[in-house]
Design a protein around this motif. Structure first.
Motif, short mmCIF file in Angstrom:
data_model
loop_
_atom_site.label_atom_id
_atom_site.label_comp_id
_atom_site.label_asym_id
_atom_site.label_seq_id
_atom_site.Cartn_x
_atom_site.Cartn_y
_atom_site.Cartn_z
N ARG A 92 17.00 12.31 11.15
CA ARG A 92 16.03 11.23 10.93
C ARG A 92 16.78 9.91 10.97
O ARG A 92 17.56 9.61 10.07
N ILE A 93 16.56 9.12 12.01
CA ILE A 93 17.25 7.85 12.17
C ILE A 93 16.26 6.70 11.91
O ILE A 93 15.15 6.71 12.44
N VAL A 94 16.71 5.73 11.11
CA VAL A 94 15.84 4.60 10.74
C VAL A 94 16.29 3.33 11.45
O VAL A 94 17.48 3.02 11.49
N VAL A 95 15.33 2.60 12.01
CA VAL A 95 15.57 1.26 12.55
C VAL A 95 14.85 0.29 11.62
O VAL A 95 13.63 0.34 11.47
N PHE A 96 15.63 -0.59 10.97
CA PHE A 96 15.09 -1.45 9.92
C PHE A 96 14.58 -2.79 10.46
O PHE A 96 14.91 -3.20 11.57
N GLN A 97 13.83 -3.46 9.60
CA GLN A 97 13.26 -4.77 9.94
C GLN A 97 14.34 -5.82 10.17
O GLN A 97 14.24 -6.63 11.09
N HIS A 98 15.37 -5.82 9.34
CA HIS A 98 16.37 -6.88 9.41
C HIS A 98 17.60 -6.49 10.22
O HIS A 98 18.58 -7.23 10.28
N GLY A 99 17.55 -5.34 10.84
CA GLY A 99 18.65 -4.93 11.69
C GLY A 99 19.80 -4.31 10.91
O GLY A 99 19.99 -4.60 9.73
N ALA A 100 20.57 -3.48 11.58
CA ALA A 100 21.68 -2.80 10.91
C ALA A 100 22.89 -2.65 11.81
O ALA A 100 23.72 -1.75 11.62
N LEU A 101 23.02 -3.51 12.81
CA LEU A 101 24.21 -3.48 13.65
C LEU A 101 25.37 -4.10 12.89
O LEU A 101 25.21 -5.09 12.18
N PHE A 102 26.55 -3.51 13.04
CA PHE A 102 27.74 -4.09 12.40
C PHE A 102 28.13 -5.37 13.15
O PHE A 102 28.44 -5.31 14.36
N PRO A 103 28.14 -6.52 12.48
CA PRO A 103 28.40 -7.79 13.19
C PRO A 103 29.83 -7.90 13.71
O PRO A 103 30.10 -8.66 14.64
N TRP A 104 30.76 -7.13 13.11
CA TRP A 104 32.16 -7.21 13.52
C TRP A 104 32.50 -6.25 14.66
O TRP A 104 33.65 -6.19 15.09
N ALA A 105 31.49 -5.51 15.14
CA ALA A 105 31.73 -4.51 16.20
C ALA A 105 30.93 -4.86 17.45
O ALA A 105 29.84 -5.44 17.37
N THR A 106 31.46 -4.50 18.60
CA THR A 106 30.73 -4.71 19.86
C THR A 106 29.56 -3.72 19.93
O THR A 106 29.46 -2.79 19.13
N VAL A 107 28.70 -3.93 20.92
CA VAL A 107 27.58 -3.01 21.13
C VAL A 107 28.08 -1.58 21.32
O VAL A 107 27.58 -0.64 20.69
N CYS B 71 0.82 -1.22 0.00
CA CYS B 71 0.00 0.00 0.00
C CYS B 71 0.84 1.27 0.00
O CYS B 71 0.32 2.36 -0.15
N GLY B 72 2.15 1.14 0.18
CA GLY B 72 3.01 2.32 0.13
C GLY B 72 3.53 2.78 1.48
O GLY B 72 4.11 3.88 1.57
N LYS B 73 3.37 1.98 2.52
CA LYS B 73 3.84 2.37 3.85
C LYS B 73 5.35 2.63 3.86
O LYS B 73 5.82 3.69 4.28
N SER B 74 6.10 1.63 3.39
CA SER B 74 7.56 1.76 3.39
C SER B 74 8.03 2.80 2.38
O SER B 74 9.04 3.48 2.61
N THR B 75 7.31 2.95 1.28
CA THR B 75 7.64 4.00 0.31
C THR B 75 7.57 5.36 0.96
O THR B 75 8.46 6.21 0.78
N LEU B 76 6.52 5.58 1.74
CA LEU B 76 6.36 6.86 2.43
C LEU B 76 7.47 7.06 3.45
O LEU B 76 8.05 8.15 3.56
N LEU B 77 7.78 6.03 4.23
CA LEU B 77 8.84 6.14 5.23
C LEU B 77 10.19 6.43 4.57
O LEU B 77 10.97 7.25 5.06
N ASN B 78 10.47 5.76 3.44
CA ASN B 78 11.74 5.99 2.74
C ASN B 78 11.84 7.41 2.22
O ASN B 78 12.93 8.00 2.17
N ALA B 79 10.70 7.97 1.82
CA ALA B 79 10.70 9.37 1.35
C ALA B 79 11.01 10.32 2.50
O ALA B 79 11.74 11.30 2.34
N VAL B 80 10.45 10.04 3.68
CA VAL B 80 10.73 10.86 4.86
C VAL B 80 12.20 10.72 5.26
O VAL B 80 12.86 11.71 5.60
N ALA B 81 12.71 9.50 5.19
CA ALA B 81 14.10 9.24 5.58
C ALA B 81 15.09 9.88 4.62
O ALA B 81 16.26 10.10 4.98
N GLY B 82 14.65 10.19 3.39
CA GLY B 82 15.55 10.74 2.39
C GLY B 82 16.21 9.69 1.55
O GLY B 82 17.14 9.97 0.78
#
Length: 421
Positions: free
Chosen positions: A234-249, A194-205
């Motif tokens: 504008r900070i985005v938290v994604f569905q599949h995560g975006a933490l760098f696996p090679w870095a500590t918290v 329906c365009g939910k993520s399209t709208l969010l991506n437009a807000v995120a830039g």
């Protein structure tokens, strides 16, 4: 008492209402209640319920909180001109409480208009009425930001997004307008595609738009004539995560502010540890993402989003795929963070129960091309315990949302069948 003609003339004198359709102004004139106040009488106080907004007939109304504000704020400190509006928060969706007070400095007469009734009548008059309502909302959000110092007013104005405009011309979003107030938690739901993520991506830039504009705190951040760009506001938290696996918290937490040169390493580490401690995550700072559960990673990502002090946090189905128990834990963590920071949050989800439990307002989108079909106000107290999920008020809101989304899902299915035929 004023005649209907005199009332219409008064409404036309207002910079916001005067642009509305003639029939709407006539309805407002007939429905308005004429009230009189004595010198020194308070029309409403700060924190009072926001029910009516007022149009000045004659007299003098002052607003002490605005008078005490800094001189740089271009806000009316008093209401003295016939036709001038005050108390207009009542005309704004999801604004139940007054943020300033109004006191009569001399005998005063006003026209009082029920805010919810006004919103309904504006919608009944189609696009011209909606333009009138949205003009008021935008003006109010700017005043609110200045008076109480809030950031994060998001204004999405008549946005359209067409993919492959010179080929198949798929219209993903069309004529979509949303006003999200500073510090509001707003969820968007709707059928797949329906365009939910399209709208969010437009807000995120992350994506351009075909027409319309998107503003953040009065500044245009996306339009058809500019190149959209992400930003730390504008900070985005994604569905599949975006933490760098090679870095500590801790390393994940500090990387952004250091790369953007907002903090040195010492400052970033100090702030990261403070944020982790506030949400009970101090013990995980030396762990790697692979050492943690998916729910714990999501909690870290949400906390990491606060490192750059963003104006808006954008959540794109961040909890999809989590089991029910983990999702409950992460929901409570998000609500705890929201209570602490009160950042503006735009939350995309398929989970209607999740949307109602977390948000102040749930926007239901139509099937493609997506636009806002219905607004569901979640008038439930905060903080929100998990026991709320079984309360009748919550179940009724959930039922309303299910009905609205199901209707659009059926339309989406039928449209898909036609496309395949």
């Amino acid at each position: 008492m004023l005649s209907t003609h005199e009332r219409v003339s008064l409404l036309r004198a207002n910079i916001h209402l005067g642009r509305g359709p003639a029939k709407l102004l006539e309805e407002l004139a007939e429905a308005a209640e004429e009230l009189s106040f004595a010198k020194g009488e308070v029309v409403f106080s700060r924190r009072d319920p926001s029910i009516y907004f007022y149009v000045l007939v004659n007299g003098h109304v002052s607003h002490p909180e605005v008078q005490a504000a800094e001189e740089q704020f271009a806000i009316a400190r008093e209401t003295t001109a016939p036709g001038q509006l005050f108390g207009w928060g009542a005309a704004v969706e999801g604004m139940p409480i007054r943020i300033i007070s109004a006191r009569c400095d001399e005998p005063t007469r006003v026209l009082a208009i029920d805010g919810k009734w006004f919103q309904a009548r504006c919608r009944a008059h189609g696009e011209p009425g909606l333009n009138t309502l949205q003009g008021l909302v935008r003006a109010f959000a700017g005043h609110e930001r200045n008076i109480v110092g809030r950031r994060g007013w998001l204004s999405i104005r008549s946005v359209q997004k067409v993919y492959d405009p010179f080929g198949k011309s798929v219209v993903a979003v069309d004529s979509c307008s949303v006003e999200i107030r500073p510090g509001e938690f707003c969820a968007i739901v709707g059928p797949s595609g329906c365009g939910k993520s399209t709208l969010l991506n437009a807000v995120a830039g992350f994506d351009t738009i075909t027409s319309g504009e998107i503003y953040l705190d009065g500044q245009c951040i996306n339009s058809a004539t500019m190149k959209a760009q992400p930003g730390p506001d504008r900070i985005v938290v994604f569905q599949h995560g975006a933490l760098f696996p090679w870095a500590t918290v801790l390393e994940n937490m500090i990387r952004g502010p250091i790369v953007q040169k907002k903090m040195n390493k010492h400052q970033a580490i100090q702030k990261a540890r403070e944020l982790l401690a506030r949400v009970g995550l101090s013990k995980v700072e030396n762990l790697y993402p692979t050492d943690m559960s998916s729910g714990m990673c999501r909690r870290v990502e949400i906390v990491r989003a606060l490192m750059n002090d963003p104006r808006v946090i954008l959540l794109d189905e961040p909890f999809r795929g989590l089991d029910a128990l983990t999702k409950t834990v992460v929901h409570n963590a998000l609500l705890e963070i929201y209570e602490m920071e009160r950042k503006t949050i735009l939350f995309i989800t398929h989970d209607l129960e999740e949307a109602i439990y977390l948000a102040d307002r749930v926007l239901v989108m139509t099937t493609r091309p997506g636009s806002i079909k219905q607004t569901i106000f979640v008038d439930l107290p905060r903080p929100r315990p998990t026991e709320l999920l079984g309360q009748p008020e919550f179940l009724q809101l959930k039922e309303n949302a299910i009905g609205a989304v199901h209707e659009e899902a059926v339309k989406a299915f039928e449209a898909g069948e036609r496309e395949m035929a």
